[in-house]
Design a protein around this motif. Sequence first.
Motif, mmCIF file in Angstrom:
data_model
loop_
_atom_site.group_PDB
_atom_site.id
_atom_site.type_symbol
_atom_site.label_atom_id
_atom_site.label_comp_id
_atom_site.label_asym_id
_atom_site.label_seq_id
_atom_site.Cartn_x
_atom_site.Cartn_y
_atom_site.Cartn_z
ATOM 1 N N GLY A 439 36.685 33.277 32.188
ATOM 2 C CA GLY A 439 36.009 32.852 30.973
ATOM 3 C C GLY A 439 36.944 32.822 29.775
ATOM 4 N N ILE A 440 37.751 33.859 29.645
ATOM 5 C CA ILE A 440 38.667 33.924 28.509
ATOM 6 C C ILE A 440 39.686 32.794 28.582
ATOM 7 C CG2 ILE A 440 40.498 35.290 27.457
ATOM 8 C CD1 ILE A 440 38.004 36.510 26.732
ATOM 9 N N GLU A 441 40.132 32.509 29.787
ATOM 10 C CA GLU A 441 41.093 31.421 29.910
ATOM 11 C C GLU A 441 40.452 30.086 29.551
ATOM 12 O OE1 GLU A 441 42.794 31.577 33.815
ATOM 13 O OE2 GLU A 441 44.551 32.625 33.020
ATOM 14 N N ASP A 442 39.202 29.911 29.945
ATOM 15 C CA ASP A 442 38.524 28.671 29.581
ATOM 16 C C ASP A 442 38.372 28.561 28.084
ATOM 17 O OD1 ASP A 442 36.412 28.952 32.465
ATOM 18 O OD2 ASP A 442 38.177 27.700 32.153
ATOM 19 N N ILE A 443 38.112 29.698 27.432
ATOM 20 C CA ILE A 443 37.956 29.654 25.982
ATOM 21 C C ILE A 443 39.288 29.339 25.311
ATOM 22 C CG2 ILE A 443 37.519 31.063 23.953
ATOM 23 C CD1 ILE A 443 35.364 32.465 25.467
ATOM 24 N N SER A 444 40.348 29.992 25.783
ATOM 25 C CA SER A 444 41.618 29.808 25.083
ATOM 26 C C SER A 444 42.316 28.529 25.463
ATOM 27 C CB SER A 444 42.523 31.001 25.339
ATOM 28 O OG SER A 444 42.587 31.243 26.709
ATOM 29 N N GLY A 445 41.783 27.801 26.412
ATOM 30 C CA GLY A 445 42.181 26.413 26.566
ATOM 31 C C GLY A 445 43.331 26.104 27.492
ATOM 32 N N HIS A 446 43.844 27.042 28.264
ATOM 33 C CA HIS A 446 44.809 26.704 29.312
ATOM 34 C C HIS A 446 46.055 26.018 28.822
ATOM 35 C CE1 HIS A 446 42.209 27.658 32.595
ATOM 36 N NE2 HIS A 446 41.268 26.966 32.059
ATOM 37 N N ARG B 13 43.580 25.104 19.306
ATOM 38 C CA ARG B 13 42.416 25.261 20.176
ATOM 39 C C ARG B 13 41.193 25.631 19.347
ATOM 40 N NH1 ARG B 13 39.818 23.708 24.637
ATOM 41 N NH2 ARG B 13 38.575 25.362 25.542
ATOM 42 N N ASN B 39 29.943 30.162 34.134
ATOM 43 C CA ASN B 39 30.532 31.458 34.405
ATOM 44 C C ASN B 39 29.405 32.489 34.362
ATOM 45 O OD1 ASN B 39 31.857 34.028 34.040
ATOM 46 N ND2 ASN B 39 33.697 32.898 33.489
#
Lengths: 585, 174
Positions: A439-446, B13, B39
């Motif tokens: 989830g955190i990775e999805d939020i921070s945008g990869h 972002r 998720n």
Amino acid sequence: LDYQHVQVPFEITLWIMLASLAKIAFHLYNKLPSVVPESCLLIFVGLIMGGIIYGLNDKSPPVMDSDIFFLYLLPPIVLDAGYFMPSRPFFENIGTILLYAVVGTIWNVFGIGFSLYGICQVRAFGLRDVSLLHNLLFGSLIAAVDPVAVLAVFEEIHVNEKLHILVFGESLLNDAVTVVLYKLFRSFCEMPAIKTMDVFAGVGKFFVVGIGGVLVGLTFGMTAAFTTRFTKDIRVIEPLFVFLYSYLSYLTAEMFHLSGIVAIIACAMGMKRYVEANISLKSHTTVKYFMKMWSSVSDTLIFIFLGVSTIGENHEWNWPYIFFTVIFCLIWRALGVLVLTFFVNRFHINTVTSKDQFIIAYGGLRGAICFSLVFLLPDFRRKKLFIAATTVVILFTVFAQGMTIRPLVDLLHVKRKRESAPTVGEQIHIRFLDHLLAGIEDISGHWGQYYWKDKLEYFNSKYLQKFLLREYDQPKSSIVLLYEKLERKHAIELAEAGQLGHAPSHPSLLCSVFLCSHNDRTVITEKKSEDALHPDGLEDIQEILARNLYRIRRTGPAYSRHTLPGETEPVEQAQEILILQRRSL
Amino acid sequence: SVSHSQITRLYSRFTSLDKGENGTLSREDFQRIPELAINPLGDRIINAFFSEGEDQVNFRGFMRTLAHFRPIEDNEKSKDQNGPEPLNSRSNKLHFAFRLYDLDKDDKISRDELLQVLRMMVGVNISDEQLGSIADRTIQEADQDGDCAISFAEFVKVLEKVDVEQKMSIRFLH
């Protein structure tokens, strides 16, 4: 009987039919594919076929024409690999991948070439007439690895994303490197004398070929993307454009003596994003299925031909040379992997462990490309020796290494597991952390750490997308489409039931259906939960958890040459989660 | 601690998520991320960004939460032991995760809180009774002071064999 009239297409179709029927036959017996990799079985069928033909005609069976291979059989395989390559991890690790593919292959080529030349110097083997150049030429064609077996194993043991993409990317690019080196050495063979200038010209040519291939591929890719912008009214032929443009890029590059493989990869990766956004969902599925189908057929045919051509008088069996070839292939591959990984690990957090290195090194199976390149060799005195050596190497790696890699990996893994079985708490918390991180990775945008990639992203969103996409929208993944579909469906159902903003009926219906079917199980587990830390209860719980815990969103590529990347499982899981969330609102 | 380029990237972002362009993110802005919608822990993760009672988070808060997930560099470990513990230390990472379980902030994960999280992570094929027994088992294994709840220290102990530093680090913030 007018056989002459239909002979060519008839025979081609018969061969393809044979290959496909053989595949059905393997999968009928369930356990077989897991013990023996498909490539072994196909070679085996080829051997039988070759034996039959030899027995009937009493002469050598037909040998595959190099043109057929390079023009018809190779492009689908490379296109398939290039298209299904996940771009983000690929580009994030492009440096490492290039290192393994280019430097690793060159290392192997020169290593094997020089050591075999050393062997040839030994008077006893009677090989003194095989020159250094010939040995290098041989080295260049035998060095390319085909890690389909390794990828299949990785599928099962869930390695980290970085390793997966390394092997995958390396396999893709080293084919290109091999072909280029091979052509280079072959042109050297034809020159009467080699000056240093020629060597430098060769090195320069290497770069020109690679970069030129990329440019050609990208041009065709962009054109394809642009074309699909206008295909709204003729959905039926949309998939055709994908294949036509890719194949054209391959042929054009070959025409200019550039690397066709690199071109087709660049084309596929360049156009993928835009084409997928422009074409309809059904066309998209069609493209994917056809790609898999063609690459599967190609692959199968190649292995069968390999088996067929083993029988016959194409070979000169000089056992010392063959034996040392096999040994050197193994040694140089292992050394190469070790040295390169040492460098790679110094710069990155996710290290490639020694177990991974072993798998990569051991998984260096040789495949179709070696086989075809050796038949392409100009006819000189020792050609049959090389053919024999190549055949043995391929057979050895495919049979011996291919069959033993899975048990070896299981052995390595079991050792680790026996150290500590995770407790229930650990299992749950680990899965919790995994979901959290996803989830955190999805939020921070990869977004990766590469300046150029960010620049490219910016360029893309500002200019390219407007030009190449029909509807200037974010490309939607299947999960987003599902979400939208569910929302719409839910809204329609609510409107029909006359209760907007409130849906008690659905979740309880789900619940009651599932509870009913589990009445028996609940009774049993109730009893067991009374025993404090009862060992049987533990196994039961762990089994339940293993089966039912939601999987994390798939970060790693799921590449298999014979099946489409799995799509049904995550969709069902996504559905459940969305329904649960709506219930809790 | 966080490098200049990383800050720039995260700010891009942030602004791309901020559809209302008012310099803060609301819950809806997060919910627009499609992967987050499916998720299992999506809602809780979003809540972790917002402080108590707030509905908007500015860039500072955004960065602060994400800073927990920075990988632990080797050279940081030997830095001054007297200064405040960095946000991405193992203990702080675990504390972050703990707070996601512990909704009522009483520094304990009660059976109910555990059940809620389990229900979110598990498919619909598991009945409430089975889930209850799993929760009981989890608490039994971890509980050392007999209060039928998991305190932070017990939580840390359960995960002592797990490579938390790697599991809770965003791979590209390196």
